[in-house]
Design an enzyme around this catalytic site. Structure first.
Site, mmCIF file in Angstrom:
data_model
loop_
_atom_site.group_PDB
_atom_site.id
_atom_site.type_symbol
_atom_site.label_atom_id
_atom_site.label_comp_id
_atom_site.label_asym_id
_atom_site.label_seq_id
_atom_site.Cartn_x
_atom_site.Cartn_y
_atom_site.Cartn_z
ATOM 1 N N LYS A 105 3.946 20.337 14.230
ATOM 2 C CA LYS A 105 5.038 19.832 13.382
ATOM 3 C C LYS A 105 5.302 20.857 12.301
ATOM 4 O O LYS A 105 4.359 21.471 11.777
ATOM 5 C CB LYS A 105 4.641 18.494 12.742
ATOM 6 C CG LYS A 105 5.661 18.003 11.714
ATOM 7 C CD LYS A 105 5.308 16.670 11.092
ATOM 8 C CE LYS A 105 6.326 16.323 10.006
ATOM 9 N NZ LYS A 105 6.088 15.024 9.389
ATOM 10 N N GLU A 161 8.461 9.049 -2.584
ATOM 11 C CA GLU A 161 7.165 9.304 -1.943
ATOM 12 C C GLU A 161 6.032 9.523 -2.946
ATOM 13 O O GLU A 161 6.053 10.469 -3.739
ATOM 14 C CB GLU A 161 7.279 10.523 -1.014
ATOM 15 C CG GLU A 161 6.010 10.760 -0.208
ATOM 16 C CD GLU A 161 6.239 11.622 1.026
ATOM 17 O OE1 GLU A 161 7.366 12.108 1.225
ATOM 18 O OE2 GLU A 161 5.274 11.810 1.781
HETATM 19 C C1 LIG Z 1 11.280 16.877 3.307
HETATM 20 C C2 LIG Z 1 11.874 15.797 2.779
HETATM 21 O O1 LIG Z 1 11.446 14.527 3.008
HETATM 22 C C3 LIG Z 1 10.233 14.289 3.701
HETATM 23 C C4 LIG Z 1 10.417 14.330 5.154
HETATM 24 C C5 LIG Z 1 10.700 13.179 5.872
HETATM 25 C C6 LIG Z 1 11.015 13.265 7.346
HETATM 26 O O2 LIG Z 1 10.919 14.357 7.908
HETATM 27 O O3 LIG Z 1 11.389 12.249 7.948
HETATM 28 C C7 LIG Z 1 10.680 11.930 5.237
HETATM 29 C C8 LIG Z 1 10.306 11.814 3.938
HETATM 30 C C9 LIG Z 1 9.726 12.955 3.224
HETATM 31 O O4 LIG Z 1 8.329 12.976 3.386
HETATM 32 C C10 LIG Z 1 13.043 15.921 1.859
HETATM 33 O O5 LIG Z 1 13.539 14.902 1.380
HETATM 34 O O6 LIG Z 1 13.480 17.055 1.617
#
Ligand SMILES: C=C(O[C@@H]1C=C(C(=O)O)C=C[C@H]1O)C(=O)O
Length: 358
Positions: A105, A161
């Site tokens: 990932k 988060e």
């Molecule tokens: C990387 C970001 O968000 C992150 C990535 C996410 C995802 O890939 O689904 C979800 C929430 C966050 O942990 C961002 O908002 O820039």
């Protein structure tokens, strides 16, 4: 503005004055542990080897009064890095790389450049973000001390988060990973949520984060409570998969900052395996600065809250320019066009507060 402001749903921490600055996270962690400073606040960069913007404030207030009300200037979108087409091309290349082997990932991010007719006041911007996102964590952090390019700048955002919260020996975490857009029509909106919860691709993205937290915390915690599967949370812009984790520290002398350092950067922002993902991101995007870092506080008892620094912009020292960031986790089943849309939707958290459409 100076200082540090963190507006959570139950309270607002505001500090002023600087007693001591720390660009080195380990030095800051040692100062907290020694009891030499009563409170530490600030931000850790996305790349933990880069300088932090942490400081011991002169004074602080955990129940700060209402946030200010005032007009923000006219703001224009003046650039996108990379271009939307190049972001899609990058994700396409990453999907191929993910199919080849070691990397499982990786989070691909992009930024947009903003220009304002008059200075953007970081405190007015965070107040507008809090008004629009009352259940997220609004923050404005001065970045002085983390290198010339950040002097006088502020990181301003509204993050749903939680990296870690520590009270006594109890830790709580609420990692997010897996995203779907909100829809104006309630039935369509519910469909998005149901599909997200059932999506194998999104559950895979989420599972790497949970696995990482489990691995990092197992050696230092006596109890670790992880629900069987993720739940849904929403912001006005997006649905996310979320897992509420709790744990009990073996050594009560471990501080909230120590735990934040142990957990950061999670695969929600970086990837799996961590080092390879970090190298891949740095090779492609260069320095992300404080986007994807952590923002928070730690007191002399070791209690504290650290928030993942997303849905944010770095506002330049003169307030006339800003750079907003958004990214998304890429796995082998990711669709590059959908990933571009996801970053656009995430950018709307920050851009909406400035009345900028994208
Ligand atoms: C990387 C970001 O968000 C992150 C990535 C996410 C995802 O890939 O689904 C979800 C929430 C966050 O942990 C961002 O908002 O820039």
């Amino acid at each position: 503005m100076g200082g540090f402001l963190l507006a959570q749903s139950d309270r607002v921490l505001r500090t002023s004055g600087v007693r001591e600055r720390f660009a080195d996270v380990d030095a800051a962690a040692a100062a907290v542990r020694s009891g030499r400073i009563p409170l530490l606040v600030g931000a850790i960069a996305f790349d933990p080897s880069r300088p932090a913007a942490l400081h011991a404030p002169e004074s602080w207030d955990f129940d700060s009064a209402a946030l200010p009300v005032g007009d923000l200037p006219e703001v224009r979108l003046v650039g996108q890095t990379p271009s939307p087409a190049e972001h899609v091309a990058r994700v396409t290349r990453l999907v191929k790389l993910l199919g080849e082997g070691e990397l499982r990932k990786v989070v691909a991010a992009r930024s947009v450049q903003l220009a304002a007719d008059a200075p953007i006041d970081p405190e007015l911007l965070v107040a507008e973000l809090v008004r629009r996102h009352p259940s997220s964590n609004g923050y404005a952090v001065e970045l002085t001390g983390a290198g010339e390019q950040h002097d006088g700048a502020h990181l301003v955002g509204s993050s749903p988060e939680l990296l870690v919260s520590k009270r006594g020996s109890t830790l709580t975490m609420r990692p997010l990973a897996g995203t779907a857009p909100r829809r104006p029509d309630p039935a369509a909106d519910r469909d998005e949520a149901d599909q997200l919860l059932a999506s194998a691709k999104n559950r895979e993205e989420h599972s790497y984060v949970i696995e990482w937290i489990r691995d990092q915390l197992s050696p230092v915690c006596s109890e670790l409570t992880v629900p069987d599967g993720p739940a849904l949370i929403s912001t006005p812009e997006v649905w996310h998969l979320a897992t509420s984790i709790s744990a009990v520290l073996r050594d009560p002398a471990t501080t909230a900052l120590d735990v934040a350092v142990l957990l950061h950067p999670t695969p929600a922002l970086c990837g799996t395996p961590t080092e390879l993902a970090m190298k891949t991101i740095t090779d492609i995007e260069g320095d992300r600065g404080f986007y994807g870092g952590a923002v928070g506080w730690c007191d002399e008892r070791g209690d504290g809250d650290w928030i993942v620094a997303i849905r944010c912009a770095e506002v330049a020292a003169d307030g006339r320019t800003a750079t907003a960031y958004a990214g998304g986790g890429i796995v082998v089943a990711s669709d590059p066009d959908a990933e571009l849309d996801e970053t656009t939707t995430k950018l709307r958290t920050l851009l909406g507060a400035l009345n900028v459409t994208i």
